[in-house]
Design an enzyme around this catalytic site. Structure first.
Site, short mmCIF file in Angstrom:
data_model
loop_
_atom_site.label_atom_id
_atom_site.label_comp_id
_atom_site.label_asym_id
_atom_site.label_seq_id
_atom_site.Cartn_x
_atom_site.Cartn_y
_atom_site.Cartn_z
N ARG A 155 49.10 42.33 47.83
CA ARG A 155 48.81 41.78 49.15
C ARG A 155 49.36 40.37 49.33
O ARG A 155 49.97 40.05 50.35
CB ARG A 155 47.29 41.75 49.38
CG ARG A 155 46.64 43.11 49.54
CD ARG A 155 45.14 42.92 49.72
NE ARG A 155 44.44 44.17 50.02
CZ ARG A 155 43.90 44.95 49.11
NH1 ARG A 155 44.01 44.64 47.83
NH2 ARG A 155 43.26 46.06 49.45
N ARG A 236 48.32 33.89 37.22
CA ARG A 236 47.54 33.51 36.05
C ARG A 236 48.49 32.86 35.04
O ARG A 236 49.60 33.34 34.82
CB ARG A 236 46.84 34.72 35.42
CG ARG A 236 45.69 35.27 36.25
CD ARG A 236 44.51 34.31 36.28
NE ARG A 236 43.35 34.85 36.98
CZ ARG A 236 43.12 34.72 38.27
NH1 ARG A 236 43.99 34.05 39.03
NH2 ARG A 236 42.04 35.23 38.83
N GLU A 265 43.28 25.82 30.82
CA GLU A 265 42.82 25.04 31.96
C GLU A 265 41.42 24.49 31.66
O GLU A 265 40.57 25.24 31.20
CB GLU A 265 42.78 25.91 33.23
CG GLU A 265 44.14 26.46 33.63
CD GLU A 265 44.06 27.43 34.81
OE1 GLU A 265 42.96 27.63 35.35
OE2 GLU A 265 45.12 28.00 35.17
N HIS A 284 44.70 24.87 39.75
CA HIS A 284 44.25 26.22 40.09
C HIS A 284 43.52 26.19 41.44
O HIS A 284 42.38 26.64 41.58
CB HIS A 284 43.33 26.77 39.01
CG HIS A 284 43.28 28.27 38.99
ND1 HIS A 284 43.19 29.01 37.84
CD2 HIS A 284 43.30 29.18 40.00
CE1 HIS A 284 43.15 30.30 38.13
NE2 HIS A 284 43.21 30.43 39.44
#
Length: 331
Positions: A155, A236, A265, A284
């Site tokens: 999407r 990711r 992270e 992020h």
């Protein structure tokens, strides 16, 4: 007393008012927690009927300790924090929110691309440091006529393709689960990964993190890219082999990178990427807008409610669990 208990395993939000409202309407008790370890998760969630999960790792050991759990909902599209196989074996439905933040992430990917292409951050930092000289940005090339390669075509990247096309990009797509007929409506051409990397001036990564996509782009793959090309990652961190990326950047084998995600992270202070002028790093954040956050939280909570009220959820991830549970179709 409520029939069901739902635990929020961990969260960064200032409150849980959206979740509380949805669960309260269904007569479900919400219990907030901030778990980091398996032991903390087991202690907080052992008797829970449902979980809402952000970053805490719901491992097989945790899942096997859940005595009453019927559903785990992830705040997000990816479900890499949850052991899907273990959940399925246990008869637990795993729910995500696949249709939120499509505009936000596609906007952010395009923003990183444009910032890399136009050297926006480099020039900003230079001016603020006292240097007024456009020549430090050389070379900059016109975007129209360049090639954008999109890795993964769900999407969000489909939304990105629609936004990138008016800039005059040629679009290439790599997605092993699609055919040329799937990408043609977006004005794109389906190719193998090697060809995409070799021909693209910008590579935007949108693959979910799975065992198959872990380090999908490593030293070999980066070696196919042009020395003038940039790589953008809003999916990711571990989809790209970070050590290989650092090496490619240090050796000048690619021009730069725009990264919203990293393998670790937050980024350790000794990460070499933090010192590179040709690398843009964000924390992020691509998913975020006020509207997207509300949508994410309400839909995740609604997925929990659907299962606890005896229905197959709209956004069931582990469809194999249907062999182990007996739920009704949503009206």
């Amino acid at each position: 007393m409520s029939q069901f208990k739902v635990v929020v395993t961990d969260y960064e939000y200032g409150n849980l008012k959206y979740e509380e409202e949805i669960l309260a309407r269904a007569g479900i008790t919400l219990v907030p927690a901030q778990c980091r370890t398996e032991e903390e998760l087991i202690a907080a969630c052992k008797d829970a009927h449902g979980l809402l999960n952000q970053y805490a790792q719901i491992t097989r050991r945790v899942i096997e300790a859940l005595d009453n759990c019927k559903v785990i909902a992830r705040y997000g599209v990816g479900v890499n924090t949850i052991d899907l196989a273990a959940a399925t074996e246990k008869g637990i439905c795993v729910v995500n929110v696949p249709d939120y933040c499509m505009d936000e992430v596609s906007d952010h990917a395009l923003a990183l691309l444009l910032a890399c292409a136009r050297k926006v951050v480099l020039l900003n930092n230079s001016v603020k440091a006292g240097t007024w000289d456009y020549k430090i940005s050389r070379p900059i090339s016109r975007l129209r006529g360049q090639t954008l390669g999109i890795v993964g075509f769900g999407r969000i990247p489909r939304t990105l393709a629609g936004k990138a096309k008016p800039f005059g990009f040629h679009l290439l797509v790599y997605d092993p689960y699609l055919t040329q007929a799937d990408v043609e409506p977006y004005g794109a051409t389906l190719v193998e990964l090697e060809e995409l990397l070799a021909k693209s001036d910008f590579v935007s990564v949108h693959a979910p993190l799975t065992p198959e996509t872990y380090h999908l782009i490593g030293e070999k793959e980066l070696g196919f890219m042009k020395p003038s090309a940039f790589i953008i990652n809003t999916s990711r961190g571990p989809v790209i082999d970070e050590k290989a990326l650092i090496k490619a950047l240090q050796e000048g084998r690619i021009a730069g990178a725009g990264l919203d995600v990293l393998e670790e992270e937050p980024a350790p202070r000794d990460n070499p990427l933090l010192t590179m002028d040709n690398v843009i790093i964000n924390p992020h954040v691509a998913w975020y807008s006020e509207q997207a956050e509300i949508e994410l939280r309400t839909k995740a909570a609604q997925g929990v409610v659907e299962v606890l009220q005896g229905y197959y959820p709209r956004n069931l991830v582990n469809k194999e669990v249907k062999d182990k549970v007996h739920l009704k179709r949503l009206p």
